[in-house]
Each structure stands twice: as C-alpha cells, then as structure tokens.
Design a protein around this motif. Structure first.
Motif, PDB file in Angstrom:
ATOM      1  N   ARG A 192      51.304  19.669  39.526  1.00  0.00           N
ATOM      2  CA  ARG A 192      51.514  21.133  39.439  1.00  0.00           C
ATOM      3  C   ARG A 192      52.770  21.538  40.213  1.00  0.00           C
ATOM      4  NH1 ARG A 192      45.941  21.099  40.461  1.00  0.00           N
ATOM      5  NH2 ARG A 192      46.329  21.692  42.636  1.00  0.00           N
ATOM      6  N   ALA A 193      52.954  20.941  41.380  1.00  0.00           N
ATOM      7  CA  ALA A 193      54.108  21.291  42.204  1.00  0.00           C
ATOM      8  C   ALA A 193      55.408  20.910  41.500  1.00  0.00           C
ATOM      9  CB  ALA A 193      54.011  20.577  43.557  1.00  0.00           C
ATOM     10  N   HIS A 194      55.403  19.765  40.805  1.00  0.00           N
ATOM     11  CA  HIS A 194      56.603  19.336  40.098  1.00  0.00           C
ATOM     12  C   HIS A 194      57.016  20.366  39.052  1.00  0.00           C
ATOM     13  CE1 HIS A 194      58.918  17.146  37.015  1.00  0.00           C
ATOM     14  NE2 HIS A 194      59.345  16.385  38.017  1.00  0.00           N
ATOM     15  N   ASP A 195      56.034  21.015  38.417  1.00  0.00           N
ATOM     16  CA  ASP A 195      56.329  21.969  37.345  1.00  0.00           C
ATOM     17  C   ASP A 195      56.547  23.390  37.850  1.00  0.00           C
ATOM     18  OD1 ASP A 195      56.041  19.869  35.612  1.00  0.00           O
ATOM     19  OD2 ASP A 195      53.993  20.382  35.012  1.00  0.00           O
ATOM     20  N   THR A 196      56.040  23.727  39.037  1.00  0.00           N
ATOM     21  CA  THR A 196      56.066  25.131  39.476  1.00  0.00           C
ATOM     22  C   THR A 196      56.896  25.363  40.732  1.00  0.00           C
ATOM     23  OG1 THR A 196      54.015  24.813  40.735  1.00  0.00           O
ATOM     24  CG2 THR A 196      53.808  25.579  38.459  1.00  0.00           C
ATOM     25  N   TYR A 197      57.005  24.385  41.616  1.00  0.00           N
ATOM     26  CA  TYR A 197      57.757  24.578  42.861  1.00  0.00           C
ATOM     27  C   TYR A 197      59.257  24.398  42.592  1.00  0.00           C
ATOM     28  CZ  TYR A 197      53.474  24.251  45.706  1.00  0.00           C
ATOM     29  OH  TYR A 197      52.246  24.464  46.269  1.00  0.00           O
ATOM     30  N   LYS A 198      60.055  25.129  43.360  1.00  0.00           N
ATOM     31  CA  LYS A 198      61.508  24.959  43.285  1.00  0.00           C
ATOM     32  C   LYS A 198      61.898  23.807  44.203  1.00  0.00           C
ATOM     33  CE  LYS A 198      62.609  29.774  42.159  1.00  0.00           C
ATOM     34  NZ  LYS A 198      63.363  30.993  42.551  1.00  0.00           N
ATOM     35  N   LEU A 199      62.069  22.656  43.598  1.00  0.00           N
ATOM     36  CA  LEU A 199      62.372  21.443  44.353  1.00  0.00           C
ATOM     37  C   LEU A 199      63.766  20.955  44.016  1.00  0.00           C
ATOM     38  CD1 LEU A 199      58.997  19.517  43.775  1.00  0.00           C
ATOM     39  CD2 LEU A 199      59.623  20.906  45.761  1.00  0.00           C
ATOM     40  N   THR A 200      64.391  20.281  44.975  1.00  0.00           N
ATOM     41  CA  THR A 200      65.703  19.696  44.727  1.00  0.00           C
ATOM     42  C   THR A 200      65.537  18.429  43.883  1.00  0.00           C
ATOM     43  OG1 THR A 200      65.654  18.279  46.692  1.00  0.00           O
ATOM     44  CG2 THR A 200      66.474  20.541  46.975  1.00  0.00           C
ATOM     45  N   LYS A 201      66.659  17.927  43.394  1.00  0.00           N
ATOM     46  CA  LYS A 201      66.633  16.701  42.597  1.00  0.00           C
ATOM     47  C   LYS A 201      66.074  15.531  43.407  1.00  0.00           C
ATOM     48  CE  LYS A 201      69.639  13.715  39.836  1.00  0.00           C
ATOM     49  NZ  LYS A 201      71.057  13.479  39.373  1.00  0.00           N
ATOM     50  N   THR A 202      66.471  15.459  44.679  1.00  0.00           N
ATOM     51  CA  THR A 202      65.981  14.382  45.548  1.00  0.00           C
ATOM     52  C   THR A 202      64.484  14.517  45.789  1.00  0.00           C
ATOM     53  OG1 THR A 202      68.127  14.177  46.650  1.00  0.00           O
ATOM     54  CG2 THR A 202      66.196  13.320  47.829  1.00  0.00           C
ATOM     55  N   GLU A 203      64.024  15.762  45.993  1.00  0.00           N
ATOM     56  CA  GLU A 203      62.600  15.985  46.222  1.00  0.00           C
ATOM     57  C   GLU A 203      61.776  15.605  44.999  1.00  0.00           C
ATOM     58  OE1 GLU A 203      62.938  19.647  49.480  1.00  0.00           O
ATOM     59  OE2 GLU A 203      62.815  20.071  47.320  1.00  0.00           O
ATOM     60  N   ARG A 204      62.293  15.943  43.818  1.00  0.00           N
ATOM     61  CA  ARG A 204      61.567  15.576  42.599  1.00  0.00           C
ATOM     62  C   ARG A 204      61.520  14.052  42.421  1.00  0.00           C
ATOM     63  NH1 ARG A 204      60.401  19.922  39.571  1.00  0.00           N
ATOM     64  NH2 ARG A 204      61.556  21.844  40.007  1.00  0.00           N
ATOM     65  N   LYS A 205      62.624  13.397  42.760  1.00  0.00           N
ATOM     66  CA  LYS A 205      62.667  11.940  42.655  1.00  0.00           C
ATOM     67  C   LYS A 205      61.644  11.307  43.589  1.00  0.00           C
ATOM     68  CE  LYS A 205      65.835   8.017  43.072  1.00  0.00           C
ATOM     69  NZ  LYS A 205      67.230   7.599  43.418  1.00  0.00           N
ATOM     70  N   LYS A 206      61.567  11.839  44.804  1.00  0.00           N
ATOM     71  CA  LYS A 206      60.583  11.328  45.762  1.00  0.00           C
ATOM     72  C   LYS A 206      59.161  11.591  45.280  1.00  0.00           C
ATOM     73  CE  LYS A 206      63.070  11.453  50.188  1.00  0.00           C
ATOM     74  NZ  LYS A 206      63.003  11.950  51.584  1.00  0.00           N
ATOM     75  N   LEU A 207      58.926  12.774  44.724  1.00  0.00           N
ATOM     76  CA  LEU A 207      57.590  13.133  44.251  1.00  0.00           C
ATOM     77  C   LEU A 207      57.137  12.167  43.154  1.00  0.00           C
ATOM     78  CD1 LEU A 207      56.264  16.694  43.540  1.00  0.00           C
ATOM     79  CD2 LEU A 207      55.936  14.898  41.856  1.00  0.00           C
ATOM     80  N   VAL A 208      58.023  11.888  42.188  1.00  0.00           N
ATOM     81  CA  VAL A 208      57.670  10.986  41.096  1.00  0.00           C
ATOM     82  C   VAL A 208      57.430   9.575  41.621  1.00  0.00           C
ATOM     83  CG1 VAL A 208      58.522   9.910  38.983  1.00  0.00           C
ATOM     84  CG2 VAL A 208      58.856  12.364  39.353  1.00  0.00           C
ATOM     85  N   ASN A 209      58.289   9.135  42.540  1.00  0.00           N
ATOM     86  CA  ASN A 209      58.114   7.805  43.123  1.00  0.00           C
ATOM     87  C   ASN A 209      56.783   7.693  43.851  1.00  0.00           C
ATOM     88  OD1 ASN A 209      58.569   5.919  45.708  1.00  0.00           O
ATOM     89  ND2 ASN A 209      59.813   5.151  44.006  1.00  0.00           N
ATOM     90  N   LEU A 210      56.439   8.745  44.576  1.00  0.00           N
ATOM     91  CA  LEU A 210      55.163   8.769  45.302  1.00  0.00           C
ATOM     92  C   LEU A 210      53.984   8.704  44.339  1.00  0.00           C
ATOM     93  CD1 LEU A 210      53.406   9.197  47.815  1.00  0.00           C
ATOM     94  CD2 LEU A 210      53.851  11.642  47.627  1.00  0.00           C
TER      95      LEU A 210
END
Length: 389
Positions: free
Chosen positions: A82-100
């Motif tokens: 949900r956070a990936h689709d709704t939060y305003k995240l940086t490119k690096t943060e999204r990369k970390k989220l997916v890796n996690l």
C-alpha cells in the motif's frame, strides 16, 4: 494435605568394603560399572522427561508465537505494498522497499499466505514463455557442461567407462549412473571373493587358535548361564500361578514382566536389583561372589554401559533433529530450559518490535522513510539476507 509418596528407588547393587578388607580388581570394576549404569539410567530418564516437556512447550507456547510472528510479517507485506502505491517515496526508497519485500518475506508463500502471491508477482513478475524457455535452455546447457566435467573426473579417479547410450545429461542422472556402476563393481568383487574362499582349502586351526576359540565359546556360555540362573531364580519366586491372593498375584505378574524384559535385554544389573529388592540375595552374597563369576558379570555390565551410552546419544540426536540445533544446546534439562527461554524471549521481542513497525509505518510515511533509511541492500554474493523479522 498429605505429601505425595516418592517413587521407590532401585536397590543399590554395590559390594561393600571396610578399611581392613580391600576390594579386588574385579570387585572394584563391578562397583564402578554398577555406579556408571545407575548414573546413565538417571541421566537418560531425566533427559526423556525434560525432552517431552520441551516438545509440549514448543507446541503450546512457541508455535503460537511463530504463527503470530508470521501473521505480522504478512501484515507488513500488505502495508509495504500500500505504501508503495500511496506514499510519496523517492526512487531509492522505492528500490529499497521492493528489495525488502522480495528478499525478506518471500518465504511466506511456503507458509500458507497464498494471498501474498499477487503482491510478489507485482514486483517480480513471472517469466514470459520466451524468458522461461531461454532460462530452461541456459540451465540445460549448464547441466550438460557440469555433467561432462563430472564424467571426466569419475573416469580419471575411478576408471568408470560410460555407456554412450546412458542418459547422464544432468548431474543427478550422472551421479545415479556412477552409484550403480560402483555398486555393480562391489557385487562383482564380493562374488569373486566368495568364490575364492570356496576354492581355498579349509585349514585346521592351530592348537593355540583352537584353545582361544574354545575359551571364548566357554566364556560366552558362562555369561549366558549367569544371566539365566538369575532369571530362573526370579521366575520361580514370582510365578503368579502359585499365588492364591489376587492382589499379590497381580503384583507378581507385573514384576515377572520386568524380569522377562530385563532377561531378554541381557540387563544383569536390573536382575540383581530385583533379587535384592525381593530379598533373594543380600549384599554379603555379592561380596562373596567368586572372581570368575564377577568377570562374567563385569563383561555383561560393560555391554550394558555401551548400550546405555548409545541410547543416550540417540535420544540427544532425536531431540537435536526436532529443535534443529546441535545437541549441546539441549544436552541436559537445564540446557533445554535455558535454550527454550532464550528462543522464546527472542521471538517475543521480534513480535513486539514488528507490531510497532507495522503500526507506525502503516500510519506515518515519515516513519516508513526512517525505516527504509536504515535498511541496506546487500550486494550480490554477500549471502542470505539476515532479517530482523
């Protein structure tokens, strides 16, 4: 309230001594072996009791914690999606989220959380038909190369000739082929050895060899007779058919079962204990045993020590297989308790920490950003991801 009576302890089988009457070598060995057997029996009994309790506590206390922990991990996956689709995240943060997501929680699919498959497929889509075909071809080529290298190794090291028609296209098929070749070779060797033995003229034993064989046979017969003598004495004394009193008849029947079990297991010490318990012998009888008789007894006691030590090792291995840890983590009741408390405390802390992370990160984008800031993507080749989840 009256105290519960304690269980009767087995009779102590021990040859007494006085300051003026030193024990012989065989008497000392008898006492030492008797003491060792008693110690092993106590340790094995205590270990079995503690192991049973540990297995029960794992099912009743630890498994529910594991389920709670995995439920929270599944919640964390849904929150990250949900956070990936709704939060305003940086490119690096999204990369970390997916890796996690892909590295820290993928095992949940094997734990029954099938609803998460769509989330994982979203960030790591399944291969297309063309990609799957290319991957399969690459794997087949790699298997073929490895199989050729292994063929060269087995030919050089073991002299194995490979049938051109044999299917050894994968390392597994190659290993099965090699195992069969080695087994056939061993069978041929055994057949040849047996045939050679049949052809070899039978040679008579020398007088010295024959004397040694006769002595060994006599020793085995004496040992067998020693146990049988004790057994028959107890059987005659305990035979329930000769007992008119029903309660006493039941008691003797149970005792006779113990006697028979001990006899079949060659447990000399158990039979001696029962003789002492039933006043069939006394300590003076043990003290006056002939040295030859003691030697027979000690041979059996040494065998019983070895069997108990093997049983103790087996019990430890079985518990180790259950816990998934080396045996020294649960080698004693105290070690079992300490290790269980440590495991339970560690998992409880994980559950509490994860509850906090799910709640904070699911409600506050800043908390998730802070969490992702501390997360590090491991480089390829650094081994498995050591998660705190």
């Amino acid at each position: 309230m009256a105290k519960k009576p304690t269980a009767a302890q087995p009779a102590l089988v021990h040859i007494p001594t006085t300051a003026s009457d030193a024990l012989s070598k065989e008497q000392k060995a008898f006492n030492r072996l008797s003491k060792r057997i008693g110690k092993l029996e106590t340790e094995i009994g205590d270990f079995r009791t503690a192991a049973t309790v540990l297995r029960q506590r794992v099912q009743q206390e630890y498994r529910p914690l594991q389920q709670q922990h995995n439920d929270l991990r599944a919640q964390f996956v849904r929150m990250l999606d949900r956070a990936h689709d709704t939060y305003k995240l940086t490119k690096t943060e999204r990369k970390k989220l997916v890796n996690l997501l892909l590295n820290g929680f993928f095992d949940l699919l094997d734990r029954g959380y099938d609803d998460l498959e769509a989330i994982f497929d979203k960030y790591d889509p399944p291969l297309t038909d063309q990609e799957a075909a290319e991957a399969e071809a690459a794997n087949a080529a790699a298997d073929a190369r490895e199989a050729e290298l292994m063929k060269d190794f087995f030919q050089e090291q073991y002299g194995i000739e490979f049938d051109p028609e044999a299917d050894v296209s994968t390392p597994e098929k190659l290993q099965n082929y090699v195992n069969q070749q080695l087994a056939d070779r061993q069978q041929d060797y055994e057949r040849q050895a047996a045939a050679a033995e049949e052809r070899r003229p039978k040679r008579k034993k020398s007088p010295k060899q024959q004397a040694a064989a006769d002595k060994k046979k006599a020793e085995e017969q004496n040992i067998t007779q020693s146990v049988r003598t004790l057994y028959m004495d107890l059987v005659k004394h305990l035979h329930p058919d000769r007992e008119p009193d029903e309660a006493e008849k039941l008691r003797k029947t149970e005792l006779l079962k113990r006697v028979t079990t001990a006899y079949k297991a060659n447990e000399l010490l158990t039979l001696l204990r029962l003789q002492l318990e039933l006043n069939r012998i006394d300590q003076q009888h043990l003290e006056n045993l002939a040295e030859a008789q003691l030697r027979h007894y000690n041979t059996l006691l040494r065998q019983q020590v070895r069997e108990l030590e093997q049983q103790q090792a087996l019990e430890q291995r079985e518990l180790s297989a259950f816990t998934g840890k080396p045996y020294y983590y649960t080698a004693s009741p105290a070690a079992m308790e300490l290790d269980f408390q440590h495991m339970k405390a560690g998992l409880t802390a994980k559950v509490q920490r994860l509850e906090t992370d799910v709640e904070r990160c699911g409600q506050d984008p800043a908390a998730l950003k802070e969490f992702l800031k501390a997360y590090r993507i491991l480089k390829t080749g650094n081994g498995p991801l050591l998660m705190r989840f």
